[in-house]
Design a protein around this motif. Structure first.
Motif, short mmCIF file in Angstrom:
data_model
loop_
_atom_site.label_atom_id
_atom_site.label_comp_id
_atom_site.label_asym_id
_atom_site.label_seq_id
_atom_site.Cartn_x
_atom_site.Cartn_y
_atom_site.Cartn_z
N CYS A 287 0.85 -1.18 0.00
CA CYS A 287 0.00 0.00 0.00
C CYS A 287 0.89 1.24 0.00
O CYS A 287 1.78 1.36 0.84
N CYS B 208 0.21 3.34 3.53
CA CYS B 208 0.55 2.86 4.87
C CYS B 208 1.59 1.74 4.84
O CYS B 208 2.07 1.33 5.88
N CYS C 139 -4.61 -0.17 0.22
CA CYS C 139 -5.39 -1.12 0.99
C CYS C 139 -6.81 -0.56 1.13
O CYS C 139 -7.06 0.63 0.87
N ASP D 1 -7.25 2.56 3.40
CA ASP D 1 -6.76 3.82 2.86
C ASP D 1 -7.60 4.27 1.67
O ASP D 1 -7.82 5.46 1.47
ZN LIG Z 1 -2.87 1.28 3.39
#
Ligand SMILES: [Zn+2]
Ligand SMILES: [Zn+2]
Length: 78
Positions: free
Chosen positions: A22, A25, A56, A59
């Protein structure tokens, strides 16, 4: 022009996907396990610019399914 830059780049982004992270993050997105595919979103515009814009699910929701870099709509990778 640097020809070397082209080496190892999957232009389509669909071949040889195994694991990406991701971009926000750093969570590992495992493309090998089908049950997680529904949790992966991506920005096709950034990917075509060689930016690894994978997100992800958490997010993707956080940015309202809009790419924070180019403001395109994120697409789920089913
Ligand atoms: Zn993420
Ligand atoms: Zn984008």
């Amino acid at each position: 022009m640097t020809i070397g830059l082209l080496r190892g780049v999957n232009k389509s982004g669909h071949k040889g996907w195994t694991t990406e992270k991701c971009i926000l993050c750093g969570a590992t997105l495992d493309f090998l396990h089908g049950y997680e595919l529904k949790n992966i979103y991506y920005c096709s515009k950034c990917l075509s610019n060689n930016i690894k814009a994978y997100f992800c699910a958490a997010d993707a929701r956080k940015v309202h399914y809009k790419c924070p870099f180019c403001h395109s709509e994120l697409k789920p990778y089913y």
